[in-house]
Design a protein around this motif. Sequence first.
Motif, PDB file in Angstrom:
ATOM      1  N   LEU A  56       3.272   8.967  41.344  1.00 15.58           N
ATOM      2  CA  LEU A  56       4.389   8.053  41.637  1.00 15.58           C
ATOM      3  C   LEU A  56       5.353   8.631  42.678  1.00 15.58           C
ATOM      4  CD1 LEU A  56       5.162   6.930  37.977  1.00 15.58           C
ATOM      5  CD2 LEU A  56       4.139   5.509  39.752  1.00 15.58           C
ATOM      6  N   ARG A  57       5.231   9.923  42.960  1.00  6.04           N
ATOM      7  CA  ARG A  57       6.094  10.502  43.996  1.00  6.04           C
ATOM      8  C   ARG A  57       5.559  10.186  45.387  1.00  6.04           C
ATOM      9  NH1 ARG A  57       5.903  16.272  41.183  1.00  6.04           N
ATOM     10  NH2 ARG A  57       3.737  15.605  41.386  1.00  6.04           N
ATOM     11  N   ASP A  58       4.409   9.560  45.423  1.00  4.15           N
ATOM     12  CA  ASP A  58       3.779   9.215  46.682  1.00  4.15           C
ATOM     13  C   ASP A  58       3.783   7.683  46.815  1.00  4.15           C
ATOM     14  OD1 ASP A  58       1.291  10.566  48.593  1.00  4.15           O
ATOM     15  OD2 ASP A  58       1.402   8.393  48.348  1.00  4.15           O
ATOM     16  N   SER A  61       0.275   5.999  47.161  1.00  7.65           N
ATOM     17  CA  SER A  61      -0.458   6.032  45.897  1.00  7.65           C
ATOM     18  C   SER A  61       0.083   4.960  44.944  1.00  7.65           C
ATOM     19  CB  SER A  61      -0.304   7.439  45.294  1.00  7.65           C
ATOM     20  OG  SER A  61      -0.900   7.524  44.048  1.00  7.65           O
ATOM     21  N   THR A  62       1.396   4.850  44.875  1.00  8.93           N
ATOM     22  CA  THR A  62       2.019   3.876  43.972  1.00  8.93           C
ATOM     23  C   THR A  62       1.682   2.451  44.413  1.00  8.93           C
ATOM     24  OG1 THR A  62       3.836   5.436  43.725  1.00  8.93           O
ATOM     25  CG2 THR A  62       4.215   3.206  42.895  1.00  8.93           C
ATOM     26  N   HIS A  63       1.825   2.198  45.705  1.00  7.95           N
ATOM     27  CA  HIS A  63       1.546   0.864  46.246  1.00  7.95           C
ATOM     28  C   HIS A  63       0.096   0.463  45.962  1.00  7.95           C
ATOM     29  CE1 HIS A  63       0.325  -2.017  49.355  1.00  7.95           C
ATOM     30  NE2 HIS A  63       1.581  -2.441  49.335  1.00  7.95           N
ATOM     31  N   VAL A 102      11.888   4.063  43.022  1.00  3.21           N
ATOM     32  CA  VAL A 102      11.969   3.329  44.292  1.00  3.21           C
ATOM     33  C   VAL A 102      10.567   2.913  44.737  1.00  3.21           C
ATOM     34  CG1 VAL A 102      12.578   3.503  46.744  1.00  3.21           C
ATOM     35  CG2 VAL A 102      14.119   4.442  45.018  1.00  3.21           C
ATOM     36  N   HIS A 103       9.609   3.825  44.577  1.00  2.30           N
ATOM     37  CA  HIS A 103       8.236   3.491  44.998  1.00  2.30           C
ATOM     38  C   HIS A 103       7.682   2.315  44.196  1.00  2.30           C
ATOM     39  CE1 HIS A 103       7.770   7.851  46.669  1.00  2.30           C
ATOM     40  NE2 HIS A 103       8.424   7.058  47.490  1.00  2.30           N
ATOM     41  N   ILE A 104       7.966   2.283  42.906  1.00  2.00           N
ATOM     42  CA  ILE A 104       7.492   1.153  42.083  1.00  2.00           C
ATOM     43  C   ILE A 104       8.163  -0.146  42.550  1.00  2.00           C
ATOM     44  CG2 ILE A 104       7.528   0.128  39.771  1.00  2.00           C
ATOM     45  CD1 ILE A 104       7.232   3.003  38.670  1.00  2.00           C
ATOM     46  N   PHE A 105       9.482  -0.096  42.700  1.00  2.00           N
ATOM     47  CA  PHE A 105      10.215  -1.304  43.120  1.00  2.00           C
ATOM     48  C   PHE A 105       9.721  -1.804  44.475  1.00  2.00           C
ATOM     49  CE2 PHE A 105      14.346  -0.476  40.525  1.00  2.00           C
ATOM     50  CZ  PHE A 105      13.811  -1.146  39.460  1.00  2.00           C
ATOM     51  N   GLU A 106       9.571  -0.869  45.416  1.00  2.00           N
ATOM     52  CA  GLU A 106       9.151  -1.281  46.767  1.00  2.00           C
ATOM     53  C   GLU A 106       7.740  -1.875  46.743  1.00  2.00           C
ATOM     54  OE1 GLU A 106      10.612  -1.648  49.791  1.00  2.00           O
ATOM     55  OE2 GLU A 106      12.454  -1.360  48.657  1.00  2.00           O
ATOM     56  N   ALA A 107       6.864  -1.271  45.939  1.00  2.00           N
ATOM     57  CA  ALA A 107       5.503  -1.800  45.859  1.00  2.00           C
ATOM     58  C   ALA A 107       5.519  -3.211  45.261  1.00  2.00           C
ATOM     59  CB  ALA A 107       4.627  -0.867  45.028  1.00  2.00           C
ATOM     60  N   TYR A 160      19.614  -2.487  38.658  1.00  2.00           N
ATOM     61  CA  TYR A 160      20.595  -3.546  38.893  1.00  2.00           C
ATOM     62  C   TYR A 160      20.517  -4.023  40.346  1.00  2.00           C
ATOM     63  CZ  TYR A 160      25.089  -5.824  39.520  1.00  2.00           C
ATOM     64  OH  TYR A 160      26.062  -6.725  39.835  1.00  2.00           O
ATOM     65  N   GLN A 161      20.491  -3.034  41.247  1.00  2.00           N
ATOM     66  CA  GLN A 161      20.528  -3.376  42.673  1.00  2.00           C
ATOM     67  C   GLN A 161      19.291  -4.162  43.111  1.00  2.00           C
ATOM     68  OE1 GLN A 161      18.958  -0.804  45.442  1.00  2.00           O
ATOM     69  NE2 GLN A 161      18.879  -2.787  46.477  1.00  2.00           N
ATOM     70  N   TYR A 162      18.108  -3.745  42.661  1.00  2.00           N
ATOM     71  CA  TYR A 162      16.892  -4.456  43.085  1.00  2.00           C
ATOM     72  C   TYR A 162      16.829  -5.872  42.498  1.00  2.00           C
ATOM     73  CZ  TYR A 162      14.452  -1.136  46.018  1.00  2.00           C
ATOM     74  OH  TYR A 162      14.092  -0.338  47.076  1.00  2.00           O
ATOM     75  N   TRP A 163      17.451  -6.049  41.350  1.00  2.00           N
ATOM     76  CA  TRP A 163      17.528  -7.403  40.798  1.00  2.00           C
ATOM     77  C   TRP A 163      18.468  -8.249  41.650  1.00  2.00           C
ATOM     78  CZ3 TRP A 163      15.557 -11.275  38.507  1.00  2.00           C
ATOM     79  CH2 TRP A 163      16.344 -12.315  38.006  1.00  2.00           C
ATOM     80  N   MET A 164      19.652  -7.691  41.973  1.00  2.00           N
ATOM     81  CA  MET A 164      20.637  -8.452  42.734  1.00  2.00           C
ATOM     82  C   MET A 164      20.153  -8.719  44.165  1.00  2.00           C
ATOM     83  SD  MET A 164      22.971  -9.069  40.571  1.00  2.00           S
ATOM     84  CE  MET A 164      24.389  -9.683  41.482  1.00  2.00           C
ATOM     85  N   SER A 165      19.527  -7.707  44.786  1.00  2.00           N
ATOM     86  CA  SER A 165      19.126  -7.852  46.189  1.00  2.00           C
ATOM     87  C   SER A 165      17.828  -8.632  46.345  1.00  2.00           C
ATOM     88  CB  SER A 165      18.908  -6.484  46.841  1.00  2.00           C
ATOM     89  OG  SER A 165      20.038  -5.666  46.727  1.00  2.00           O
TER      90      SER A 165
END
Length: 317
Positions: A56-58, A61-63, A102-107, A160-165
């Motif tokens: 998950l640090r990559d 890999s996460t995506h 962040v990697h999970i959210f972005e993916a 919170y931020q990824y939900w709002m944005s």
Amino acid sequence: MRRVLVTGVTGFAGSHLVDYMLERGDCEIFGILRWRSRTENIEHFTDRVTLVECDLRDATSTHDTLAKVKPDWIFHLAAQSFVPTSWIAPTESLTTNVLAQVHIFEAVRRLGLPCRIQLACSSEEYGMVFPNEVPIKETNPLRPLSPYAVSKVAQDLLGYQYWMSWKVDSVRTRGFNHEGPRRGPVFVASDFAKQIADIEKGRKPPVLSVGNLDAKRDFTDVRDMVRAYWLALEQCEPGEVYNICSGRAWVIRDVLDVLLGLSKTKIEVKQDPARLRPSDVPILLGDNTKFVKATGWQPTIPFEQTLKDMLEYWRAR
Ligand code: GDD
């Protein structure tokens, strides 16, 4: 069948969550592990879940993992979770915990996955809590006292931020301390139970090392905790934050006394200065009203039983 992905599947809470979901039998389970992950906690169910190698640090890999698994739900439990380690290697704790999230959210965002994510946030985020602030509500100020706690504040606020944005749907669970069989041997109740089992077997002199016995923590059995994580995704509001706790604080000294009372061996207790922290959170006692109202959850396993089970676990190993 709901497709459920568990990060941190080889860990303490992750393996108990899979046990719970297998018992329910209503989902297809995927777990993330790294090539060097220890698998002792999951040997009993590896034939019933799909294990995927991912770091998950990559970001890549996460995506790629999320693109392949396409989960409906993600339980994000993977983390550097031992508070003292975060003073020894603050960068590692911060990067592991924050980047993975962040990697999970972005993916999820980039793939447009319609999935719900449970975020294993922590009562440690409250940090310095004053006597007039207990039991702690979700609205309490966050005054983190360790790099670990700061990393959890970041994970929490990113939720919170990824939900709002972006309307990435996550539920933030602020779990208070949870214990039970398979708990890593560095955490307080497991550490004490393992020392007692080692002393009983003559593997160690009859002296039990301890740190700050005056701290107070609100303990829940891990089996109740993972059921709460499930309910969080099943019934809680996106972008919201919930305390998960029993509502009772134990002085660590009393935890030790219960464990010592379960052994017939005479054991001396000695404080080890190396076990004292640069700043220890003095009290964590939570208010679970918001979560109970949303889900009807109640803890069912008394902490005395949890401690008994932990000692038996170490005795059997
Ligand atoms: N580990 C440990 N070992 N803790 C000791 C000892 C000891 O010998 N003696 C006293 N303690 C005290 C610690 O100083 C702390 O106040 C308390 O026991 C609990 O310590 P831990 O079991 O290490 O847990 P924690 O409270 O720091 O953090 C745990 O709970 C958080 C939720 O509140 C971890 O599981 C975190 O990952 C989690 O977020």
